[in-house]
Design an enzyme around this catalytic site. Structure first.
Site, PDB file in Angstrom:
ATOM      1  N   GLU A  70      -5.359  -9.019   4.803  1.00 25.36           N
ATOM      2  CA  GLU A  70      -5.719  -8.236   5.980  1.00 25.36           C
ATOM      3  C   GLU A  70      -6.741  -7.213   5.514  1.00 25.36           C
ATOM      4  O   GLU A  70      -6.405  -6.246   4.831  1.00 25.36           O
ATOM      5  CB  GLU A  70      -4.487  -7.509   6.551  1.00 25.36           C
ATOM      6  CG  GLU A  70      -4.824  -6.782   7.838  1.00 25.36           C
ATOM      7  CD  GLU A  70      -3.985  -5.537   8.115  1.00 25.36           C
ATOM      8  OE1 GLU A  70      -3.971  -5.105   9.261  1.00 25.36           O
ATOM      9  OE2 GLU A  70      -3.364  -4.999   7.191  1.00 25.36           O
ATOM     10  N   ASP A 127      -0.575  -6.561  16.010  1.00 27.14           N
ATOM     11  CA  ASP A 127      -1.116  -5.220  16.203  1.00 27.14           C
ATOM     12  C   ASP A 127      -1.956  -5.197  17.478  1.00 27.14           C
ATOM     13  O   ASP A 127      -2.022  -6.174  18.206  1.00 27.14           O
ATOM     14  CB  ASP A 127      -1.970  -4.828  14.992  1.00 27.14           C
ATOM     15  CG  ASP A 127      -1.118  -4.616  13.744  1.00 27.14           C
ATOM     16  OD1 ASP A 127       0.019  -4.138  13.885  1.00 27.14           O
ATOM     17  OD2 ASP A 127      -1.598  -4.937  12.638  1.00 27.14           O
ATOM     18  N   ASP A 152       1.848   6.579   0.478  1.00 28.63           N
ATOM     19  CA  ASP A 152       1.047   5.592  -0.262  1.00 28.63           C
ATOM     20  C   ASP A 152       1.513   5.496  -1.712  1.00 28.63           C
ATOM     21  O   ASP A 152       1.759   6.524  -2.356  1.00 28.63           O
ATOM     22  CB  ASP A 152      -0.429   6.000  -0.266  1.00 28.63           C
ATOM     23  CG  ASP A 152      -1.180   5.390   0.897  1.00 28.63           C
ATOM     24  OD1 ASP A 152      -0.670   5.453   2.023  1.00 28.63           O
ATOM     25  OD2 ASP A 152      -2.284   4.844   0.668  1.00 28.63           O
ATOM     26  N   ASP A 180      -0.931  -6.929   3.248  1.00 29.29           N
ATOM     27  CA  ASP A 180      -1.169  -5.882   4.235  1.00 29.29           C
ATOM     28  C   ASP A 180      -2.155  -4.852   3.696  1.00 29.29           C
ATOM     29  O   ASP A 180      -2.068  -4.443   2.537  1.00 29.29           O
ATOM     30  CB  ASP A 180       0.211  -5.218   4.475  1.00 29.29           C
ATOM     31  CG  ASP A 180       0.225  -4.247   5.620  1.00 29.29           C
ATOM     32  OD1 ASP A 180      -0.178  -4.637   6.719  1.00 29.29           O
ATOM     33  OD2 ASP A 180       0.651  -3.094   5.410  1.00 29.29           O
ATOM     34  N   ASN A 218       0.844  -1.189   0.000  1.00 33.77           N
ATOM     35  CA  ASN A 218       0.000   0.000   0.000  1.00 33.77           C
ATOM     36  C   ASN A 218       0.882   1.242   0.000  1.00 33.77           C
ATOM     37  O   ASN A 218       0.514   2.281  -0.518  1.00 33.77           O
ATOM     38  CB  ASN A 218      -0.907   0.017   1.240  1.00 33.77           C
ATOM     39  CG  ASN A 218      -1.686   1.295   1.340  1.00 33.77           C
ATOM     40  OD1 ASN A 218      -2.538   1.559   0.490  1.00 33.77           O
ATOM     41  ND2 ASN A 218      -1.374   2.126   2.315  1.00 33.77           N
TER      42      ASN A 218
HETATM   43  C1  GLC Z   1      -0.942  -3.316   8.901  1.00 31.02           C
HETATM   44  C2  GLC Z   1       0.043  -4.032   9.794  1.00 31.02           C
HETATM   45  C3  GLC Z   1       0.610  -3.058  10.781  1.00 31.02           C
HETATM   46  C4  GLC Z   1       1.290  -1.910  10.039  1.00 31.02           C
HETATM   47  C5  GLC Z   1       0.344  -1.303   9.018  1.00 31.02           C
HETATM   48  C6  GLC Z   1       1.071  -0.382   8.077  1.00 31.02           C
HETATM   49  O1  GLC Z   1      -2.047  -2.871   9.595  1.00 31.02           O
HETATM   50  O2  GLC Z   1      -0.549  -5.126  10.400  1.00 31.02           O
HETATM   51  O3  GLC Z   1       1.489  -3.667  11.667  1.00 31.02           O
HETATM   52  O4  GLC Z   1       1.719  -0.931  10.920  1.00 31.02           O
HETATM   53  O5  GLC Z   1      -0.298  -2.259   8.242  1.00 31.02           O
HETATM   54  O6  GLC Z   1       1.821  -1.118   7.146  1.00 31.02           O
END
Ligand code: GLC
Length: 567
Positions: A243, A310, A171, A201, A103
């Site tokens: 995720e 997290d 980003d 992620d 991302n």
């Molecule tokens: C996701 C990961 C986290 C990280 C974030 C930014 O949420 O699990 O640990 O800080 O992405 O990459």
């Protein structure tokens, strides 16, 4: 076919190379150390490991800020060490998943440096810019309280850049076809080096439209299909585990109605309600969450987890429910994070009570999907709340009672090893637990083994069986003419429940206890009656004709006892 879709009935173990095992004694975990611990993982019985980011990174967000996607952070070793590791894993039948963080990049990534320096560079359009400060610059932060804005001014570029996460994580402009092609190239690279897929992620942010005028990002779901298609061309059994903390209404968009997008997604909806159930002994909202996330394509799978690296995000619960979880598991301000979650590890949240830890894990293992466990939870590791933000739950693995828990020979580990007190390595470690048959470690090994032998959970359909008691959850799974049934008592006191399995005839009369000797036959009313201890759990196979046959054989053997004593 069944074995091809390996992720449908698997157990995934998540770890960070940095804090797992240090072989060269510099205080930082590395691939050589991890490779030495492959037999431990194999012995535990997990099917796959998921490695948190290990690529080159300035480490401002524990590696989730990558500065080179094709290189390994030299502190962890070399690409050669990585390939030795994937080879070793393969030899033991263990699959490897790795984090794919696309991302955003780190601000240190040469793409970003080039983009900010030269407006004519092709990399300029790889990121998201605005000449003026966008109106919504102070909205949509993922880390409220720590992160101030989503648009930061860059002196060199003379423009604002967009960052959904910390300001050092610009980003990527994921709508740009060149960026998309690069993402595929990154996937192809690691697949070639032996991985079986990716934990991707921040998926909703990757596929969301980005820009100064975007108020409500629109998801570009086609991108997910492109990722999957590419992966399957390169390696047929590789998967994507997304995720994506999204509402149940959108789950099917992520999986793809034809099962052509994400193979797996973490079930955040169930996770939050599971903690509410543990906190309140009321399983009704959990059942609702399970039903809301029930539909998924036949080839898709949920990842069911308890805690991850997290915070435990409680953002989707109702206010009252959230407060109940805070009160039970994170009552003090320093245990909470980002106004929405708890940053502790599992064991301290549950007061280190092994019965309760087993209950939580048993429940996780019998929820529809594939369990994803986190390193250290198999021995009930604690947290260090003196460390900032989420680092408190990322301390090194406690292998033994040797200095630094056997994690490193250095006296300056990358993060402090927990020492002293109830969670200290001195007595809480894998070596001690190995020697104790009743330890959490040995229990976890047994439950993993049994879970893999119950493919009904991964493949079958579930039904929730009504009892009058909201503290007791009874679930049945059916698959290929087999059925299993699970009972969990979330209350700390014994409960008596009566329930009908819903399976008629001789077959449904007996429930064979898979973890002990507490087999259960129907009573005269045609129901099963059970008194289950506080925080108790039972795994049954419905029917068990084998057992009936064996029993009648034993009963009809007149000389059984004589045979034993008479020799
Ligand atoms: C996701 C990961 C986290 C990280 C974030 C930014 O949420 O699990 O640990 O800080 O992405 O990459």
């Amino acid at each position: 076919m069944i074995d091809d879709l390996w992720y449908k009935n698997a157990v995934i173990y998540c770890l960070s190379v940095e804090t797992f095992m240090d072989a060269n004694g510099d205080g930082v975990g590395d691939f050589q150390g991890l490779t030495r611990r492959l037999d431990y993982l194999h012995g535990l019985g997990v099917s796959a490991v998921w490695l948190m980011p290990f690529q080159k990174s300035p480490q401002r967000d524990d590696g989730y800020d990558v500065s080179d996607y094709y290189a390994i952070d030299p502190r962890y070793g070399t690409l050669g060490d990585f390939v030795e590791f994937t080879h070793g894993a393969k030899q033991r039948g263990l699959r490897v998943l790795i984090d794919l963080v696309v991302n955003h990049t780190s601000i240190d990534h040469p793409w970003f440096q080039e983009a900010r320096r030269d407006p004519a560079s092709k990399y300029r359009d790889w990121y998201v810019w605005s000449k003026k400060k966008p109106k919504n610059a102070d909205e949509g932060m993922v880390f409220p309280g720590v992160q101030k804005t989503t648009w930061t001014y860059d002196e060199l570029a003379k423009a604002y850049y967009f960052h959904r996460f910390y300001e050092h994580q610009p980003d990527l402009n994921t709508s740009n076809p060149e960026v998309q092609a690069e993402i595929l190239k990154i996937m192809g690279f690691w697949i070639q080096l032996g991985v079986s897929g990716f934990r991707v992620d921040a998926v909703p942010f990757i596929i969301g439209t980005k820009g100064p005028d975007v108020t409500t990002p629109k998801e570009q779901f086609d991108m997910l299909r492109t990722f999957r298609e590419f992966m399957q061309w390169r390696k047929g059994d590789s998967i994507v585990l997304a995720e994506a903390n999204v509402l149940p209404e959108t789950d099917m968009e992520y999986f793809g109605r034809d099962g052509d997008r994400m193979h797996m997604m973490f079930n955040f909806q169930v996770n939050q309600n599971l903690f509410y159930a543990l906190a309140s002994a009321d399983t009704r909202p959990l059942v609702k969450a399970m039903k809301a996330t029930k539909s998924r394509p036949a080839t898709a799978q949920w990842g069911q987890f308890l805690r991850n690296h997290d915070e435990l995000d409680l953002g989707r619960l109702e206010e009252e429910q959230r407060q109940a979880v805070f009160a039970a598991f994170g009552p003090e301000k320093h245990m909470q994070l980002y106004d929405r979650g708890i940053r502790r590890r599992l064991a301290p949240m549950l007061g280190g009570d092994q019965r309760r830890l087993e209950l939580a894990c048993s429940l996780q293992f019998t929820l529809p999907g594939t369990p994803v466990i986190r390193y250290g939870d198999e021995i009930g590791m604690g947290d260090d709340l003196d460390l900032p933000e989420r680092n408190c739950a990322r301390t090194p693995m406690q292998w033994s009672g040797e200095p630094q828990g056997g994690f490193t020979r250095s006296d300056a580990p990358v993060l402090p090893v927990i020492s002293g007190g109830p969670w200290g390595y001195e007595h809480l470690n894998a070596a001690v637990q190995r020697r104790d048959p009743e330890s959490l470690l040995n229990w976890t090994e047994r439950i993993i083994r049994m879970r893999k032998e119950v493919p009904e959970v991964g493949w079958g359909d579930f039904a929730v069986i009504t009892t009058r008691d909201p503290a007791v959850l009874v679930m049945r799974y059916d698959w290929r003419n087999n059925a299993v049934l699970f009972v969990h008592n979330l209350a700390g006191t014994p409960r008596e429940v009566a329930f009908a399995t819903g399976i008629d005839g001789e077959h449904g009369r007996l429930l064979v206890d898979l973890l002990g000797d507490d087999h259960l036959e129907v009573d005269e009313t045609g129901r099963h009656r059970l008194v289950i201890e506080g925080f108790g759990y039972r795994w049954y196979r419905v029917g068990g004709l084998d057992y009936l046959l064996r029993r009648s054989e034993i009963d009809s053997r007149p000389d059984t006892r004589a045979g034993r004593s008479g020799g």
